[in-house]
Design a protein around this motif. Structure first.
Motif, PDB file in Angstrom:
ATOM      1  N   LEU B 135       1.361 -49.565  65.829  1.00  0.00           N
ATOM      2  CA  LEU B 135       1.715 -48.417  66.654  1.00  0.00           C
ATOM      3  C   LEU B 135       2.422 -48.996  67.875  1.00  0.00           C
ATOM      4  CD1 LEU B 135      -1.581 -46.321  66.486  1.00  0.00           C
ATOM      5  CD2 LEU B 135       0.606 -45.807  65.400  1.00  0.00           C
ATOM      6  N   GLU B 136       3.639 -48.558  68.105  1.00  0.00           N
ATOM      7  CA  GLU B 136       4.460 -49.296  69.062  1.00  0.00           C
ATOM      8  C   GLU B 136       3.939 -49.254  70.493  1.00  0.00           C
ATOM      9  OE1 GLU B 136       8.618 -48.970  68.699  1.00  0.00           O
ATOM     10  OE2 GLU B 136       8.608 -49.570  66.601  1.00  0.00           O
ATOM     11  N   ALA B 137       3.057 -48.293  70.770  1.00  0.00           N
ATOM     12  CA  ALA B 137       2.496 -48.252  72.115  1.00  0.00           C
ATOM     13  C   ALA B 137       1.359 -49.268  72.258  1.00  0.00           C
ATOM     14  CB  ALA B 137       1.972 -46.856  72.419  1.00  0.00           C
ATOM     15  N   ASN B 138       0.893 -49.759  71.120  1.00  0.00           N
ATOM     16  CA  ASN B 138      -0.241 -50.672  71.115  1.00  0.00           C
ATOM     17  C   ASN B 138       0.150 -52.037  71.686  1.00  0.00           C
ATOM     18  OD1 ASN B 138      -1.915 -52.803  69.843  1.00  0.00           O
ATOM     19  ND2 ASN B 138      -2.986 -50.987  69.043  1.00  0.00           N
ATOM     20  N   LEU B 139      -0.769 -52.663  72.412  1.00  0.00           N
ATOM     21  CA  LEU B 139      -0.464 -53.950  73.042  1.00  0.00           C
ATOM     22  C   LEU B 139      -0.154 -55.031  72.001  1.00  0.00           C
ATOM     23  CD1 LEU B 139      -0.294 -55.723  75.590  1.00  0.00           C
ATOM     24  CD2 LEU B 139      -2.746 -56.179  75.320  1.00  0.00           C
ATOM     25  N   THR B 140      -0.930 -55.046  70.904  1.00  0.00           N
ATOM     26  CA  THR B 140      -0.684 -56.043  69.845  1.00  0.00           C
ATOM     27  C   THR B 140       0.724 -55.887  69.300  1.00  0.00           C
ATOM     28  OG1 THR B 140      -2.989 -55.668  69.255  1.00  0.00           O
ATOM     29  CG2 THR B 140      -1.689 -57.062  67.779  1.00  0.00           C
ATOM     30  N   ALA B 141       1.118 -54.638  69.077  1.00  0.00           N
ATOM     31  CA  ALA B 141       2.463 -54.382  68.557  1.00  0.00           C
ATOM     32  C   ALA B 141       3.519 -54.850  69.552  1.00  0.00           C
ATOM     33  CB  ALA B 141       2.635 -52.895  68.260  1.00  0.00           C
ATOM     34  N   GLN B 142       3.262 -54.598  70.811  1.00  0.00           N
ATOM     35  CA  GLN B 142       4.232 -55.010  71.839  1.00  0.00           C
ATOM     36  C   GLN B 142       4.398 -56.532  71.834  1.00  0.00           C
ATOM     37  OE1 GLN B 142       5.987 -53.091  73.955  1.00  0.00           O
ATOM     38  NE2 GLN B 142       5.177 -51.170  73.164  1.00  0.00           N
ATOM     39  N   VAL B 143       3.271 -57.240  71.701  1.00  0.00           N
ATOM     40  CA  VAL B 143       3.328 -58.709  71.685  1.00  0.00           C
ATOM     41  C   VAL B 143       4.095 -59.187  70.454  1.00  0.00           C
ATOM     42  CG1 VAL B 143       1.935 -60.810  71.440  1.00  0.00           C
ATOM     43  CG2 VAL B 143       1.230 -59.027  73.044  1.00  0.00           C
ATOM     44  N   MET B 144       3.798 -58.579  69.297  1.00  0.00           N
ATOM     45  CA  MET B 144       4.478 -59.005  68.075  1.00  0.00           C
ATOM     46  C   MET B 144       5.965 -58.684  68.119  1.00  0.00           C
ATOM     47  SD  MET B 144       1.568 -58.178  65.260  1.00  0.00           S
ATOM     48  CE  MET B 144       2.116 -59.238  63.948  1.00  0.00           C
ATOM     49  N   ILE B 145       6.294 -57.558  68.725  1.00  0.00           N
ATOM     50  CA  ILE B 145       7.724 -57.226  68.866  1.00  0.00           C
ATOM     51  C   ILE B 145       8.394 -58.229  69.798  1.00  0.00           C
ATOM     52  CG2 ILE B 145       9.314 -55.527  69.872  1.00  0.00           C
ATOM     53  CD1 ILE B 145       7.452 -53.351  68.666  1.00  0.00           C
ATOM     54  N   ALA B 146       7.694 -58.608  70.854  1.00  0.00           N
ATOM     55  CA  ALA B 146       8.268 -59.597  71.780  1.00  0.00           C
ATOM     56  C   ALA B 146       8.474 -60.942  71.081  1.00  0.00           C
ATOM     57  CB  ALA B 146       7.351 -59.770  72.989  1.00  0.00           C
ATOM     58  N   ILE B 147       7.490 -61.346  70.254  1.00  0.00           N
ATOM     59  CA  ILE B 147       7.634 -62.609  69.510  1.00  0.00           C
ATOM     60  C   ILE B 147       8.805 -62.503  68.534  1.00  0.00           C
ATOM     61  CG2 ILE B 147       6.534 -64.145  67.823  1.00  0.00           C
ATOM     62  CD1 ILE B 147       3.827 -63.399  69.136  1.00  0.00           C
ATOM     63  N   SER B 148       8.888 -61.365  67.839  1.00  0.00           N
ATOM     64  CA  SER B 148       9.988 -61.166  66.880  1.00  0.00           C
ATOM     65  C   SER B 148      11.330 -61.173  67.596  1.00  0.00           C
ATOM     66  CB  SER B 148       9.824 -59.831  66.151  1.00  0.00           C
ATOM     67  OG  SER B 148       8.632 -59.823  65.431  1.00  0.00           O
ATOM     68  N   PHE B 149      11.356 -60.595  68.780  1.00  0.00           N
ATOM     69  CA  PHE B 149      12.601 -60.549  69.565  1.00  0.00           C
ATOM     70  C   PHE B 149      13.043 -61.968  69.929  1.00  0.00           C
ATOM     71  CE2 PHE B 149      15.475 -59.290  72.954  1.00  0.00           C
ATOM     72  CZ  PHE B 149      15.954 -58.065  72.499  1.00  0.00           C
ATOM     73  N   ALA B 150      12.071 -62.784  70.355  1.00  0.00           N
ATOM     74  CA  ALA B 150      12.398 -64.181  70.699  1.00  0.00           C
ATOM     75  C   ALA B 150      12.872 -64.940  69.461  1.00  0.00           C
ATOM     76  CB  ALA B 150      11.168 -64.862  71.303  1.00  0.00           C
ATOM     77  N   ALA B 151      12.187 -64.706  68.331  1.00  0.00           N
ATOM     78  CA  ALA B 151      12.592 -65.375  67.084  1.00  0.00           C
ATOM     79  C   ALA B 151      13.999 -64.930  66.693  1.00  0.00           C
ATOM     80  CB  ALA B 151      11.598 -65.050  65.977  1.00  0.00           C
ATOM     81  N   ALA B 152      14.275 -63.628  66.855  1.00  0.00           N
ATOM     82  CA  ALA B 152      15.613 -63.111  66.508  1.00  0.00           C
ATOM     83  C   ALA B 152      16.679 -63.754  67.393  1.00  0.00           C
ATOM     84  CB  ALA B 152      15.636 -61.587  66.659  1.00  0.00           C
ATOM     85  N   ALA B 153      16.337 -63.965  68.665  1.00  0.00           N
ATOM     86  CA  ALA B 153      17.308 -64.603  69.566  1.00  0.00           C
ATOM     87  C   ALA B 153      17.633 -66.024  69.102  1.00  0.00           C
ATOM     88  CB  ALA B 153      16.756 -64.627  70.995  1.00  0.00           C
ATOM     89  N   VAL B 154      16.610 -66.742  68.650  1.00  0.00           N
ATOM     90  CA  VAL B 154      16.851 -68.100  68.121  1.00  0.00           C
ATOM     91  C   VAL B 154      17.694 -68.024  66.842  1.00  0.00           C
ATOM     92  CG1 VAL B 154      15.751 -70.163  67.159  1.00  0.00           C
ATOM     93  CG2 VAL B 154      14.745 -69.034  69.139  1.00  0.00           C
ATOM     94  N   ILE B 155      17.379 -67.025  65.997  1.00  0.00           N
ATOM     95  CA  ILE B 155      18.096 -66.910  64.712  1.00  0.00           C
ATOM     96  C   ILE B 155      19.593 -66.670  64.919  1.00  0.00           C
ATOM     97  CG2 ILE B 155      18.357 -65.465  62.644  1.00  0.00           C
ATOM     98  CD1 ILE B 155      15.291 -65.048  62.751  1.00  0.00           C
ATOM     99  N   ILE B 156      19.949 -65.872  65.888  1.00  0.00           N
ATOM    100  CA  ILE B 156      21.388 -65.609  66.072  1.00  0.00           C
ATOM    101  C   ILE B 156      22.102 -66.788  66.746  1.00  0.00           C
ATOM    102  CG2 ILE B 156      21.099 -63.103  66.135  1.00  0.00           C
ATOM    103  CD1 ILE B 156      21.652 -63.190  69.118  1.00  0.00           C
ATOM    104  N   ALA B 157      21.343 -67.624  67.438  1.00  0.00           N
ATOM    105  CA  ALA B 157      21.990 -68.731  68.168  1.00  0.00           C
ATOM    106  C   ALA B 157      22.026 -70.043  67.390  1.00  0.00           C
ATOM    107  CB  ALA B 157      21.272 -68.961  69.493  1.00  0.00           C
ATOM    108  N   TYR B 158      21.021 -70.293  66.530  1.00  0.00           N
ATOM    109  CA  TYR B 158      20.886 -71.662  66.020  1.00  0.00           C
ATOM    110  C   TYR B 158      21.999 -72.115  65.078  1.00  0.00           C
ATOM    111  CZ  TYR B 158      18.824 -71.038  61.281  1.00  0.00           C
ATOM    112  OH  TYR B 158      18.611 -70.779  59.959  1.00  0.00           O
ATOM    113  N   PRO B 159      22.591 -71.228  64.261  1.00  0.00           N
ATOM    114  CA  PRO B 159      23.700 -71.750  63.440  1.00  0.00           C
ATOM    115  C   PRO B 159      24.837 -72.321  64.296  1.00  0.00           C
ATOM    116  CG  PRO B 159      23.010 -69.605  62.641  1.00  0.00           C
ATOM    117  CD  PRO B 159      22.332 -69.803  63.951  1.00  0.00           C
ATOM    118  N   GLY B 160      25.059 -71.683  65.449  1.00  0.00           N
ATOM    119  CA  GLY B 160      26.087 -72.193  66.356  1.00  0.00           C
ATOM    120  C   GLY B 160      25.725 -73.558  66.899  1.00  0.00           C
ATOM    121  N   MET B 161      24.438 -73.756  67.192  1.00  0.00           N
ATOM    122  CA  MET B 161      23.991 -75.065  67.684  1.00  0.00           C
ATOM    123  C   MET B 161      24.100 -76.119  66.577  1.00  0.00           C
ATOM    124  SD  MET B 161      23.380 -74.723  70.825  1.00  0.00           S
ATOM    125  CE  MET B 161      22.826 -76.409  71.039  1.00  0.00           C
ATOM    126  N   VAL B 162      23.803 -75.698  65.348  1.00  0.00           N
ATOM    127  CA  VAL B 162      23.916 -76.634  64.215  1.00  0.00           C
ATOM    128  C   VAL B 162      25.373 -77.103  64.072  1.00  0.00           C
ATOM    129  CG1 VAL B 162      23.778 -76.825  61.691  1.00  0.00           C
ATOM    130  CG2 VAL B 162      21.919 -75.748  62.967  1.00  0.00           C
TER     131      VAL B 162
END
Lengths: 242, 314
Positions: B135-162
């Motif tokens: 449930l997106e208002a839930n704190l656990t969900a917020q944390v997981m979305i934040a982790i996913s957001f950080a992972a997504a940021a790495v995913i879009i950047a790392y091929p360029g770094m490679v």
């Protein structure tokens, strides 16, 4: 040949090689010796000798009146700051304390990022299953080669070096064009050759500081039409094709 | 003493340097991998950055989240299949301290695992975490979305770094390449979002903000690409010159210029028209978005295949 320290105890040993291009006769003995010693499959060469005079690879150069021919033995340069090392996601590529860059084949996932990073193009990807000319293994049992889906390259015959012997390419060179020794020891033969013969590294601008040096061909008696009479200041010579 | 002639001054590596070959290892599958992962992760980021809640649903989940997850999954699958030893893929997680491939692989796994946890209840009904964590208002969900957001940021950047770390391929060895990958991923993701929302008839409420974002993204990506070309043109190594020539005038020129036309030129025009033409606006934005997605793939293919290295051994 101890691994740890030089004779004066100051800096750790760093293996290096000097190849005298004036002596190299392009016979490919080093290539074949390497291939046999490391049991390399068909189509795989860790060491090759290129003919480098022409505008294309493996051509003679010069003119009809003044043909030129020289050779460039190529294998892993065992760089001090190897470009292949930091890009390896598994740690399969590693550098020993004595400067030899080697590969743990069992850790290689075949991503080929090391091939893309290497400025010398000496890494080989085993795309297909190994096919060998004999039905029995040749050479050293300490070497793993031809594993499908992995990358491999010259390991400076580290099994032989560790046992106190010379790398196979040096052992077999009939022209005595190759020398191995400790680059960190100023009294070693390789250090002296680099100092006195003006040995050069390949592509120094890449910043990898290769451990293989080449004594350039002396061209005092070489003539090439159109270039013979052009006198230039050293600083005006461009790197790469003109 | 006479000055040395040019031939006497010639160094060993002068004879070595002219031998340039196109890199043969990373081509179509890698372009598809970079594109799919950038697009998938970018779509997830766009959905959350613009707080898009009404995007249509699949299995009770946000359609855009599912599209993003599927694209990252496809990219990951291509990545694995393209390895020489796919069964050893987990070893790629070993060195995130030094390798961008390892960092990217870790981010892919994190993104996909959280995404799978997110999707499973939609398929299998009530699971222990069906309601609580997601449930997106839930704190656990917020944390997981934040982790996913950080992972997504790495995913879009790392091929360029490679690509940047591949120092022998001078066309890729520019600090602007990672920036370009990020810009491409986010812009094409905005394009995909526009397309999905337009097709679902849910674009109207967010049309202006997404449209402006898309336009800014297109212009920024084009600007970064232009700076990248200038940057490579100023590196006077034979490999950089040959690579740039191959990209702009050689074998990859048709792909490159087509990607610029359909990925940037046409979408910019369509987006500008869409702001004026009210009725046809959503359709124009949808077409522009789809074209930018296609152009992004073609650009990545052109850039990869234009890579040239100094190497007599291939």
């Amino acid at each position: 040949m101890s691994k740890a320290k030089t004779q004066n105890g100051a800096r750790p040993r760093r293996w290096g090689m000097v190849i005298d291009l004036n002596r190299c006769i392009g016979c490919q003995t080093c290539s074949v010796a390497c291939k046999i010693k490391n049991n390399l499959p068909e189509g795989t060469w860790w060491n090759r000798v290129l003919t480098v005079e022409g505008d294309e690879i493996d051509q003679v150069g010069g003119t009809v009146e003044h043909p030129t021919l020289s050779f460039l033995p190529m294998a892993c340069q065992h760089c001090e700051d190897p470009a292949c090392l930091p890009v390896c996601p598994t740690g399969a590529t590693y550098k020993r304390e004595d400067g030899i860059v080697a590969i743990h084949t069992e850790d290689c996932i075949g991503c080929r990022s090391c091939i893309q990073a290497c400025p010398y193009g000496v890494r080989v990807f085993n795309e297909k299953p190994a096919k060998r000319p004999t039905d029995h293994a040749l050479g050293s049992s300490a070497v793993t080669s031809g594993v499908r889906g992995t990358v491999e390259k010259c390991d400076f015959c580290m099994d032989r070096i560790d046992a106190g012997a010379l790398p196979m390419c040096i052992e077999t060179c009939p022209a005595r064009a190759r020398f191995v020794g400790d680059l960190n020891d100023p009294d070693s033969e390789v250090s002296r050759l680099i100092r006195e013969q003006g040995a050069q590294q390949l592509q120094p601008e890449m910043g990898t500081n290769p451990s293989v040096y080449y004594i350039p061909v002396q061209r005092r008696n070489v003539h090439r039409t159109g270039l013979d009479s052009i006198a230039v200041e050293p600083s005006t010579v461009a790197v790469g094709p003109s | 003493m006479a000055k040395p002639t040019l031939i006497e001054r010639e160094r060993t590596y002068d004879r070595f340097a002219p031998h340039l070959v196109p890199q043969p290892h990373w081509r179509g599958p890698h372009a598809l991998w970079f594109w799919a992962m950038g697009l998938g992760a970018g779509t997830f980021m766009v959905r959350h950055a613009f707080s898009l809640t009404d995007t249509g649903t699949v299995l009770g989940l946000s359609l855009l989240d599912v599209v993003g997850l599927v694209l990252v999954g496809i990219g990951g699958l291509i990545l694995i299949l393209d390895l020489g030893r796919p069964e050893r893929v987990l070893k790629a997680l070993k060195r995130p301290d030094r390798s961008w491939i390892a960092r990217g692989a870790l981010a892919d796994f994190v993104f996909l695992i959280i995404g799978a946890l997110y999707l499973l209840p939609g398929w299998f009904g009530a699971l222990p975490w069906t309601d609580e964590p997601f449930l997106e208002a839930n704190l656990t969900a917020q944390v997981m979305i934040a982790i996913s957001f950080a992972a997504a940021a790495v995913i879009i950047a790392y091929p360029g770094m490679v690509l940047y770390e591949s120092i022998s391929i001078r066309l890729w060895h520019s600090a602007l390449v990672p920036a370009q990958f990020i810009a491409h991923a986010l812009t094409s993701s905005l394009g995909l979002t526009l397309f999905v929302l337009a097709v679902n008839g849910r674009l109207e409420d967010v049309r202006t903000e997404l449209g402006v974002g898309f336009l800014v993204g297109l212009v920024a990506t084009l600007g970064i690409t232009h700076m990248y070309v200038l940057d490579r043109a100023h590196e006077h190594t034979p490999a950089a010159r040959a690579g740039l020539h191959r990209l702009l005038r050689g074998g990859m020129a048709a792909h490159f210029w087509t990607s610029v036309l359909i990925g940037f030129g046409v979408p910019v025009v369509l987006t500008l028209i869409a702001f004026a033409a009210t009725a046809a606006g959503p359709a124009l934005l949808a077409i522009g978005g789809a074209l930018s997605v296609a152009g992004s793939l073609q650009f990545r293919y052109a850039q990869l295949c234009a890579g040239v290295k100094v190497s007599p051994l291939g």
